[in-house]
Design a protein around this motif. Structure first.
Motif, PDB file in Angstrom:
ATOM      1  N   ARG A 193      39.437  48.235  43.584  1.00 12.31           N
ATOM      2  CA  ARG A 193      39.444  49.643  43.955  1.00 12.31           C
ATOM      3  C   ARG A 193      38.034  50.194  43.922  1.00 12.31           C
ATOM      4  O   ARG A 193      37.178  49.699  43.181  1.00 12.31           O
ATOM      5  CB  ARG A 193      40.371  50.437  43.028  1.00 12.31           C
ATOM      6  N   ASP A 194      37.841  51.216  44.714  1.00 11.48           N
ATOM      7  CA  ASP A 194      36.588  51.959  44.736  1.00 11.48           C
ATOM      8  C   ASP A 194      36.956  53.423  44.557  1.00 11.48           C
ATOM      9  O   ASP A 194      37.390  54.081  45.508  1.00 11.48           O
ATOM     10  CB  ASP A 194      35.852  51.720  46.056  1.00 11.48           C
ATOM     11  N   ASN A 195      36.824  53.907  43.352  1.00 13.77           N
ATOM     12  CA  ASN A 195      37.245  55.280  43.080  1.00 13.77           C
ATOM     13  C   ASN A 195      36.363  56.304  43.794  1.00 13.77           C
ATOM     14  O   ASN A 195      36.812  57.428  44.046  1.00 13.77           O
ATOM     15  CB  ASN A 195      37.261  55.535  41.574  1.00 13.77           C
ATOM     16  N   SER A 196      35.147  55.931  44.133  1.00 20.49           N
ATOM     17  CA  SER A 196      34.285  56.864  44.854  1.00 20.49           C
ATOM     18  C   SER A 196      34.741  57.042  46.297  1.00 20.49           C
ATOM     19  O   SER A 196      34.412  58.045  46.934  1.00 20.49           O
ATOM     20  CB  SER A 196      32.840  56.378  44.828  1.00 20.49           C
ATOM     21  N   ARG A 197      35.496  56.061  46.800  1.00 19.96           N
ATOM     22  CA  ARG A 197      36.018  56.126  48.166  1.00 19.96           C
ATOM     23  C   ARG A 197      37.525  56.387  48.199  1.00 19.96           C
ATOM     24  O   ARG A 197      38.119  56.370  49.269  1.00 19.96           O
ATOM     25  CB  ARG A 197      35.720  54.821  48.901  1.00 19.96           C
ATOM     26  N   ASN A 198      38.123  56.602  47.030  1.00 20.97           N
ATOM     27  CA  ASN A 198      39.571  56.825  46.962  1.00 20.97           C
ATOM     28  C   ASN A 198      40.342  55.714  47.680  1.00 20.97           C
ATOM     29  O   ASN A 198      41.301  55.988  48.414  1.00 20.97           O
ATOM     30  CB  ASN A 198      39.957  58.190  47.555  1.00 20.97           C
ATOM     31  N   THR A 199      39.938  54.493  47.475  1.00 20.52           N
ATOM     32  CA  THR A 199      40.518  53.378  48.223  1.00 20.52           C
ATOM     33  C   THR A 199      40.816  52.204  47.296  1.00 20.52           C
ATOM     34  O   THR A 199      40.016  51.895  46.400  1.00 20.52           O
ATOM     35  CB  THR A 199      39.572  52.924  49.347  1.00 20.52           C
ATOM     36  N   VAL A 200      41.958  51.580  47.546  1.00 14.63           N
ATOM     37  CA  VAL A 200      42.314  50.340  46.867  1.00 14.63           C
ATOM     38  C   VAL A 200      42.406  49.246  47.933  1.00 14.63           C
ATOM     39  O   VAL A 200      42.815  49.509  49.073  1.00 14.63           O
ATOM     40  CB  VAL A 200      43.624  50.481  46.080  1.00 14.63           C
ATOM     41  N   TYR A 201      42.008  48.036  47.564  1.00 21.63           N
ATOM     42  CA  TYR A 201      41.940  46.928  48.498  1.00 21.63           C
ATOM     43  C   TYR A 201      42.816  45.773  48.026  1.00 21.63           C
ATOM     44  O   TYR A 201      43.064  45.613  46.832  1.00 21.63           O
ATOM     45  CB  TYR A 201      40.498  46.419  48.631  1.00 21.63           C
ATOM     46  N   LEU A 202      43.225  44.964  48.995  1.00 26.98           N
ATOM     47  CA  LEU A 202      43.886  43.703  48.677  1.00 26.98           C
ATOM     48  C   LEU A 202      43.255  42.635  49.562  1.00 26.98           C
ATOM     49  O   LEU A 202      43.532  42.586  50.765  1.00 26.98           O
ATOM     50  CB  LEU A 202      45.397  43.776  48.905  1.00 26.98           C
ATOM     51  N   GLN A 203      42.400  41.824  48.975  1.00 29.68           N
ATOM     52  CA  GLN A 203      41.785  40.706  49.688  1.00 29.68           C
ATOM     53  C   GLN A 203      42.741  39.527  49.604  1.00 29.68           C
ATOM     54  O   GLN A 203      43.103  39.095  48.503  1.00 29.68           O
ATOM     55  CB  GLN A 203      40.444  40.348  49.058  1.00 29.68           C
ATOM     56  N   MET A 204      43.148  39.026  50.757  1.00 29.10           N
ATOM     57  CA  MET A 204      44.122  37.942  50.809  1.00 29.10           C
ATOM     58  C   MET A 204      43.479  36.721  51.450  1.00 29.10           C
ATOM     59  O   MET A 204      43.098  36.767  52.631  1.00 29.10           O
ATOM     60  CB  MET A 204      45.347  38.385  51.619  1.00 29.10           C
ATOM     61  N   ASN A 205      43.330  35.669  50.684  1.00 29.49           N
ATOM     62  CA  ASN A 205      42.750  34.420  51.160  1.00 29.49           C
ATOM     63  C   ASN A 205      43.788  33.307  51.150  1.00 29.49           C
ATOM     64  O   ASN A 205      44.840  33.441  50.517  1.00 29.49           O
ATOM     65  CB  ASN A 205      41.567  34.026  50.271  1.00 29.49           C
ATOM     66  N   SER A 206      43.486  32.229  51.833  1.00 24.88           N
ATOM     67  CA  SER A 206      44.389  31.071  51.881  1.00 24.88           C
ATOM     68  C   SER A 206      45.815  31.507  52.204  1.00 24.88           C
ATOM     69  O   SER A 206      46.778  31.090  51.552  1.00 24.88           O
ATOM     70  CB  SER A 206      44.355  30.318  50.548  1.00 24.88           C
ATOM     71  N   LEU A 207      45.941  32.320  53.210  1.00 27.73           N
ATOM     72  CA  LEU A 207      47.254  32.873  53.550  1.00 27.73           C
ATOM     73  C   LEU A 207      48.220  31.793  54.002  1.00 27.73           C
ATOM     74  O   LEU A 207      47.821  30.797  54.637  1.00 27.73           O
ATOM     75  CB  LEU A 207      47.101  33.946  54.625  1.00 27.73           C
ATOM     76  N   LYS A 208      49.477  32.013  53.671  1.00 29.32           N
ATOM     77  CA  LYS A 208      50.556  31.081  53.997  1.00 29.32           C
ATOM     78  C   LYS A 208      51.592  31.816  54.846  1.00 29.32           C
ATOM     79  O   LYS A 208      51.719  33.044  54.751  1.00 29.32           O
ATOM     80  CB  LYS A 208      51.216  30.584  52.716  1.00 29.32           C
ATOM     81  N   PRO A 209      52.367  31.078  55.631  1.00 30.78           N
ATOM     82  CA  PRO A 209      53.423  31.740  56.408  1.00 30.78           C
ATOM     83  C   PRO A 209      54.365  32.567  55.545  1.00 30.78           C
ATOM     84  O   PRO A 209      54.859  33.606  55.989  1.00 30.78           O
ATOM     85  CB  PRO A 209      54.141  30.554  57.069  1.00 30.78           C
ATOM     86  N   GLU A 210      54.599  32.143  54.325  1.00 30.67           N
ATOM     87  CA  GLU A 210      55.498  32.901  53.447  1.00 30.67           C
ATOM     88  C   GLU A 210      54.896  34.212  52.949  1.00 30.67           C
ATOM     89  O   GLU A 210      55.581  34.991  52.286  1.00 30.67           O
ATOM     90  CB  GLU A 210      55.946  32.042  52.263  1.00 30.67           C
ATOM     91  N   ASP A 211      53.626  34.460  53.257  1.00 37.02           N
ATOM     92  CA  ASP A 211      53.017  35.756  52.957  1.00 37.02           C
ATOM     93  C   ASP A 211      53.328  36.792  54.029  1.00 37.02           C
ATOM     94  O   ASP A 211      52.988  37.972  53.870  1.00 37.02           O
ATOM     95  CB  ASP A 211      51.501  35.631  52.810  1.00 37.02           C
TER      96      ASP A 211
END
Length: 125
Positions: free
Chosen positions: A71-89
């Motif tokens: 999260r970046d509280n100065s930007r009021n934003t939360v992130y989800l970095q998703m790597n090695s993605l699978k079809p079940e994602d």
């Protein structure tokens, strides 16, 4: 708090995406934030959460080592970095805010105070 999620898309297995969730309101930095997902024909499930301070994080077992919430509280934003993605994602991903005090277990839907609209993530094999 109103939430706006974006960043979904179509990616091949093994690829990466970063989801973002922008929040309105001046008190974003006071709230714990999380991500859920719902695959076709399945119930919505918890993915990850981060405490308002960023000092505590939770992940569902199936994404540990592949996904990173931040999260970046100065930007009021939360992130989800998703790597090695699978079809079940493959799922619609929702950001969420929890208004009650942090608890050290995976969230359930009743823990969520507000939901953002979903963003579709599709992982092709």
């Amino acid at each position: 708090v109103q939430l706006q999620a974006y960043g979904g898309g179509l990616v091949q297995a093994g690829g990466s995406l970063r989801l973002s969730c922008a929040a309105s309101g001046r008190t974003f930095s006071s709230y714990d934030m999380g991500w859920f997902r719902q695959a076709p024909g399945k119930e919505r499930e918890f993915v990850a959460a981060i405490k308002w301070s960023g000092t505590m994080i939770l992940y569902v077992d199936s994404v540990k080592g592949r996904f990173t919430i931040s999260r970046d509280n100065s930007r009021n934003t939360v992130y989800l970095q998703m790597n090695s993605l699978k079809p079940e994602d493959t799922a619609v991903y929702y950001c969420a805010v929890q208004y009650t005090p942090w608890r050290p277990y995976n969230w359930v839907e009743s823990d969520v105070g507000s939901w953002g609209q979903g963003t579709q993530v599709t992982v092709s094999s």
